[in-house]
Design an enzyme around this catalytic site. Structure first.
Site, PDB file in Angstrom:
ATOM      1  N   TYR A  53       0.840  -1.200   0.000  1.00  0.00           N
ATOM      2  CA  TYR A  53       0.000   0.000   0.000  1.00  0.00           C
ATOM      3  C   TYR A  53       0.874   1.249   0.000  1.00  0.00           C
ATOM      4  O   TYR A  53       2.069   1.184   0.292  1.00  0.00           O
ATOM      5  CB  TYR A  53      -0.973   0.007   1.189  1.00  0.00           C
ATOM      6  CG  TYR A  53      -0.342   0.365   2.510  1.00  0.00           C
ATOM      7  CD1 TYR A  53      -0.335   1.682   2.966  1.00  0.00           C
ATOM      8  CD2 TYR A  53       0.245  -0.598   3.313  1.00  0.00           C
ATOM      9  CE1 TYR A  53       0.249   2.014   4.181  1.00  0.00           C
ATOM     10  CE2 TYR A  53       0.814  -0.280   4.520  1.00  0.00           C
ATOM     11  CZ  TYR A  53       0.825   1.034   4.962  1.00  0.00           C
ATOM     12  OH  TYR A  53       1.399   1.365   6.148  1.00  0.00           O
ATOM     13  N   CYS A  54       0.264   2.370  -0.320  1.00  0.00           N
ATOM     14  CA  CYS A  54       0.948   3.665  -0.294  1.00  0.00           C
ATOM     15  C   CYS A  54      -0.025   4.702   0.276  1.00  0.00           C
ATOM     16  O   CYS A  54      -0.825   4.380   1.140  1.00  0.00           O
ATOM     17  CB  CYS A  54       1.449   4.044  -1.681  1.00  0.00           C
ATOM     18  SG  CYS A  54       0.138   4.265  -2.913  1.00  0.00           S
ATOM     19  N   ARG A  55       0.008   5.925  -0.231  1.00  0.00           N
ATOM     20  CA  ARG A  55      -0.921   6.949   0.243  1.00  0.00           C
ATOM     21  C   ARG A  55      -2.261   6.853  -0.460  1.00  0.00           C
ATOM     22  O   ARG A  55      -3.294   6.789   0.167  1.00  0.00           O
ATOM     23  CB  ARG A  55      -0.338   8.355   0.067  1.00  0.00           C
ATOM     24  CG  ARG A  55      -1.195   9.444   0.718  1.00  0.00           C
ATOM     25  CD  ARG A  55      -0.763  10.843   0.346  1.00  0.00           C
ATOM     26  NE  ARG A  55      -1.028  11.147  -1.049  1.00  0.00           N
ATOM     27  CZ  ARG A  55      -2.213  11.498  -1.546  1.00  0.00           C
ATOM     28  NH1 ARG A  55      -3.258  11.566  -0.767  1.00  0.00           N
ATOM     29  NH2 ARG A  55      -2.358  11.759  -2.825  1.00  0.00           N
TER      30      ARG A  55
END
Length: 170
Positions: A133-135
């Protein structure tokens, strides 16, 4: 904790384990079903949760598209999976300063920009299930594709932490 809460937690845990099993099955065996003309797994649910799981080539692919070499799920499904301890890695691919501001509990940090074409010491097992995941979901897709290109077999991209409804660890 009363009996109803315990029963609800047990039901959520069972559903999460079932979803993990489906994802692993799909990752391992789906190609033979695609050759036979069945191309996706669908979960049909009611107001109180999933009521049946079946294979279909007509309904669609709610659990994820593997045409990119990795599976995609949303953060709601990821949250259910992460509630059950397992042999998986949660990988945050944001920059170190973003990671320090808050992350999904148990996540490790390897910035998307640091994933290239060399082996990753923090991820030695290429068969390990890795949730990325990221932002917002952009860098996690890039990182998932890079990991697949490096030979990782069980990559699950789950979008951005902006959609995370669980606890945040600092």
């Amino acid at each position: 904790m009363n009996k109803k809460m315990k029963a609800l937690l047990l039901l959520i845990s069972i559903i999460a384990v079932a979803l993990i099993g489906i994802l692993i099955w799909k990752r391992t065996y789906a190609s033979s079903y695609e050759e036979a003309g069945t191309s996706s797994i669908s979960i049909i649910g009611g107001a109180d949760g999933p009521t049946s799981v079946f294979l279909s080539d007509k309904i669609g692919n709610e659990l994820g598209d593997q045409n990119m070499g990795y599976t995609q799920i949303n953060m709601d499904v990821a949250r259910l999976i992460f509630e059950v301890p397992g042999e998986y890695i949660i990988l945050d691919v944001r920059r170190a300063d973003e990671f320090a501001e808050g992350r999904i509990p148990g996540a490790i940090s390897i910035a998307n920009e640091d994933i290239g074409d060399e082996e990753i010491a923090e991820l030695p097992d290429k068969n390990q299930t890795i949730y990325v995941y990221c932002r917002s979901g952009n860098r996690s897709k890039q990182a998932a594709a890079k990991l697949v290109n490096l030979g990782y077999k069980n990559i699950i991209e789950c979008g951005g932490i902006i959609d995370w409804k669980g606890d945040i660890e600092k």
